[in-house]
Design a protein around this motif. Structure first.
Motif, short mmCIF file in Angstrom:
data_model
loop_
_atom_site.label_atom_id
_atom_site.label_comp_id
_atom_site.label_asym_id
_atom_site.label_seq_id
_atom_site.Cartn_x
_atom_site.Cartn_y
_atom_site.Cartn_z
N GLY A 1 -9.44 0.36 1.89
CA GLY A 1 -8.11 0.03 2.35
C GLY A 1 -7.81 -1.45 2.19
O GLY A 1 -8.71 -2.28 1.99
N GLN B 1 -7.55 -3.87 -2.39
CA GLN B 1 -8.38 -2.93 -1.62
C GLN B 1 -9.77 -3.53 -1.37
O GLN B 1 -10.30 -4.27 -2.20
CB GLN B 1 -8.52 -1.62 -2.39
N LEU C 1 -9.51 5.08 8.10
CA LEU C 1 -8.76 3.86 7.77
C LEU C 1 -7.31 4.23 7.50
O LEU C 1 -7.03 5.24 6.85
CB LEU C 1 -9.33 3.17 6.53
N GLY C 2 -6.38 3.41 8.00
CA GLY C 2 -4.96 3.61 7.74
C GLY C 2 -4.17 2.49 8.39
O GLY C 2 -4.63 1.85 9.35
N ASP C 3 -2.98 2.27 7.89
CA ASP C 3 -2.10 1.27 8.50
C ASP C 3 -1.36 1.95 9.65
O ASP C 3 -0.21 2.36 9.53
CB ASP C 3 -1.13 0.72 7.46
N THR D 1 -4.50 -2.53 6.78
CA THR D 1 -5.19 -1.27 7.10
C THR D 1 -6.06 -1.45 8.33
O THR D 1 -6.85 -2.41 8.42
CB THR D 1 -6.04 -0.81 5.91
#
Length: 802
Positions: A440, A448, A508-510, A517
């Motif tokens: 991320g 990334q 993982l993520g925003d 992220t």
């Protein structure tokens, strides 16, 4: 528990005066209150004082929690000819472990009791007298050959003397086969259920003491005259089999075993790992059941496979009088083998013949080559040491291994995973539930990064590292979750809101929509599920904040998989919950992000016909538009065939497509998959990574096939092969950022493994830049360097089933 009947039987090893002293001490040391055994009595008989904790539990604890009485019998005192002080040390360690299992103080009533005419050392837990430990204190044998006293007693009618029964070093007891059976029988007679180790194998696949303790237990149990369930537990080989215990049980078991080793060796850090002997066995319990009224011989030979971990291939017997080879695993009789015991002195390492089930021939080593021959148990060329922590020794004491898809034999120093074998092809190396690095834009820079979670060895916590995918650079520690371990505690280390490696899943993520992220850690809590958000600051992850707490409808032990993605109309990532339906199928729920918190999950789809072993891969549109939605591709193992189903998101619902099957050459147990962007396919490309099997003699490699997910009529096309890499050692992913699109391999280097290591090796990152075009053509490998720690310590379970 009813008080044990103390019987005074004439015994040449105990004087009348000593018997009176023993009786006096037994009566005075009796617990203040008797245990209630009406629910049942479990009798566990093992060899050493850690076998029950490593290989049988959590089954012991399950019966304890159900109100049963627990009697554990240790036949061996100490180990490998150790002195009496070590016997007492191990008993002290066992007492601490069982007290922790029971959740009470480590206070015991110790005494000597007469059973079957012999004095035994008894330890009863004060706060829970239904827990009783009985110590025979017999001398032990060595794991790698040498004298095996228990084997001599059982097979050659030898007489043994125990370690002392008294703390002052006096009171040794004499045993032969009959008197040992007589002492064990009244203990087993109390059992509603019997647990022991594995009698149906040969040294040194498992410790000789393990095998003989189990054979003795089975033999005596068959003389009880009534039917009792008896369960046999596999020991050493399970270290490289897939973990099969629930995460909560794994965390609890690590506490108990680490408490034991805080005394026995005063070293418990390896218990919190997955790279070395004791740590490898914690997450596993493999057993097979029978009943005591079914009379069977001491040993029953079972067919096995010989699976090479590095090549993912099986030892194969092509035909009579031919040389065995390594071939793709098929399960056919040509790949079935038996280790047949030979007539040898107990403890002799050359103790087994390798017999082909298909031809009934034995494999011999002649002039540096292997050949199938008519079996002759006196032929030294057919005498093998069958297995030793994954290593197979040939008759000439070479080590059997693999190189370039071919069998090889060499000296037994500086070995790698190419020389590791398993008795089944279902091993940790092809456990597709396992995940490694995540990817991320944690810095919000448009690049990334690899994010990986590393076990800590000072307790059950973890560290989170971030590594650049643009250049070789030392990873940065972004978060440390240190969870203290107290070996004398009675409460679990991972209680309350502690975040522990084995009982957590990671995404993982925003999630807050700020362009960076974040990390989400998911744990069981208050009967439901807790989602902990660790926001990215661009340089580190903040301390965890509770993002969402669900009710008991949602539990990690019911959730096949969690997926981060954009499944709704917001610009923030949420969490998709693939919940197992009662009986069959999956329900897809979605917890939308409100920024710092998550909303209660809403149902997006019911997949009633989907296999519960589905692997869900997110597919993001190549346009990466602000309103683009995350879709999914589900890979399923359907009756041994690999199937895929596309699942499209419209922002409010998930629409499940039609399942289609892939060619039979894609064996479900040997396919790793990733999604990525290929020119003209809008990102809907599935990449399938499989082991490469041929007879060219080239180095181990990986085949890569591509499948256009946008075309329902498309078939997988072979795209390329990666040479010099072993399929079990890599975790593939595709990343796209301002630097372009690349295949990234998080991999284990082919490192030399330690003496008792099943796994290990250093983790490393390799990047292959993708060149746009009509075919997948990765560029030259860019080595991003080795990473700190061990590869196996960054591998975690991501799904419930594969």
């Amino acid at each position: 528990m009813r008080p044990l009947l103390v019987r005074l039987v004439r015994d040449s090893s105990v004087t009348a005066l000593a018997v009176l002293v023993l009786l006096c001490c037994t009566v005075l040391a009796s617990p203040a209150r008797a245990a209630d055994c009406s629910a049942g009595t479990l009798v566990t008989v093992v060899a050493h004082l850690d076998d029950d904790l490593l290989f049988v539990d959590p089954a012991i604890n399950e019966r304890l929690n159900a109100g049963w009485c627990i009697t554990t019998v240790h036949l061996i005192g100490g180990a490998n000819g150790a002195d009496f002080a070590y016997v007492l040390t191990r008993e002290r360690a066992s007492r601490l472990a069982y007290a922790r299992m029971a959740g009470v103080p480590d206070e015991w009533i110790e005494s000597t009791v007469m059973i079957g005419g012999k004095p035994l050392h008894q330890m009863v837990l004060k706060a829970k007298p239904q827990i009783r430990l009985l110590e025979f204190r017999l001398p032990g044998g060595a794991v790698r050959g040498g004298r095996v006293p228990l084997g001599l007693l059982w097979e050659q009618h030898a007489t043994l003397f125990t370690y002392p029964m008294n703390a002052d070093g006096t009171g040794r007891v004499k045993y032969d086969r009959d008197s040992l059976s007589a002492a064990l029988k009244p203990i087993l007679a109390q059992a509603s259920l019997i647990y022991t180790l594995n009698p149906d194998t040969v040294p040194f696949i498992e410790h000789p003491d393990h095998i003989f303790s189990a054979r003795i237990t089975r033999h005596v149990a068959q003389t009880l005259g009534h039917s009792v369930p008896i369960v046999y537990h596999v020991t050493y080989p399970t270290g490289n089999w897939p973990a099969n215990l629930p995460s909560a049980e794994v965390q609890r078991k690590r506490d108990i075993v680490a408490s034991y080793f805080s005394i026995d060796g005063s070293e418990w850090s390896h218990v919190f790992g997955e790279f070395q002997w004791n740590g490898n066995w914690i997450a596993r319990r493999y057993a097979f059941a029978d009943r005591t009224d079914r009379r069977v011989p001491d040993f029953q030979s079972q067919p096995i496979q010989l699976f090479n971990v590095a090549s993912s291939a099986c030892l194969t017997s092509p035909g009579p009088d031919e040389t065995p080879t390594l071939e793709a695993c098929t399960g056919l009789p040509a790949q079935q083998w038996r280790w047949e015991p030979l007539t040898v002195y107990p403890g002799n390492t050359r103790n087994a013949a390798l017999v082909s089930v298909a031809t009934s021939q034995c494999i011999a080593e002649l002039d540096g080559h292997l050949v199938a021959q008519r079996c002759d148990q006196w032929d030294m060329a057919q005498r093998w040491t069958p297995w030793d922590f994954g290593i197979v020794y040939t008759p000439q004491r070479h080590c059997l291994g693999e190189n370039g898809g071919k069998l090889m034999m060499r000296g037994c120093t500086a070995l790698t995973t190419r020389f590791r074998w398993a008795s089944t092809q279902h091993t940790q190396s092809n456990d597709l539930r396992l995940a490694t690095a995540m990817y991320g834009d944690v810095g919000g820079t448009g690049e990334q990064s690899a994010v990986y979670v590393q076990r800590r060895h000072d307790g059950p916590g973890f560290d989170v590292y971030v590594a650049s995918l643009a250049k070789a650079a030392a990873p940065a520690l972004w978060y440390a979750s240190a969870v203290p371990f107290d070996p004398r505690a009675t409460a679990p280390s991972c209680g309350a809101d502690a975040l522990c490696f084995d009982s957590a899943r990671f995404l993982l993520g925003d999630f807050d929509g700020d362009g960076k992220t974040d990390l989400m850690v998911i744990t069981a809590r208050k009967g439901g599920t807790a989602f902990w958000l660790l926001r990215s600051t661009g340089e580190r992850f903040d301390a965890p904040r509770l993002w969402l707490q669900t009710d008991t409808t949602f539990r990690p032990d019911l959730t096949q998989q969690y997926v981060a993605g954009h499944f709704d109309a917001t610009q923030r990532a949420g969490v998709l919950i693939a919940q197992r339906r009662a009986g069959a199928g999956l329900d897809f729920w979605f917890a939308s992000s409100q920024g710092s918190t998550g909303s209660a999950p809403t149902l997006l789809a019911e997949a009633r016909d989907m296999q519960q072993n589905a692997d869900l891969l997110p597919v993001q549109s190549a346009s990466r538009a602000a309103n683009s939605r995350t879709s999914l591709v589900a890979l399923e193992n359907v009756d041994g065939k690999l199937a895929l189903t596309t699942i499209a998101s419209d922002g409010t619902r998930l629409n499940i497509g039609k399942r289609r099957f892939l060619p039979a050459s894609f064996m479900p147990d040997f396919v790793k998959a990733a999604t990525g962007v290929m020119h003209g396919n809008d990102g809907n490309t599935l990449f399938l990574f499989t082991p490469h099997f041929d007879e060219t003699g080239e180095d181990a490699s990986i085949d890569i096939a591509t499948l256009d997910m946008g075309n329902a009529a498309s078939a997988p096309l072979h795209a390329t092969a990666l040479r010099g890499l072993a399929w079990p050692d890599v975790s593939p992913a595709f990343v796209s950022d301002k630097l372009g699109t690349a295949l990234v391999l998080y991999r284990r280097t082919d490192a030399t493994l330690g003496e008792f290591y099943f796994t290990g090796g250093a983790p490393a990152l390799t990047r292959y830049t993708y060149s746009p075009g009509n075919a997948f053509a990765p560029g030259a490998a860019q080595d991003l360097g080795k990473l700190p720690g061990l590869f196996s310590e960054t591998v975690r379970i991501d799904r419930l089933a594969q």
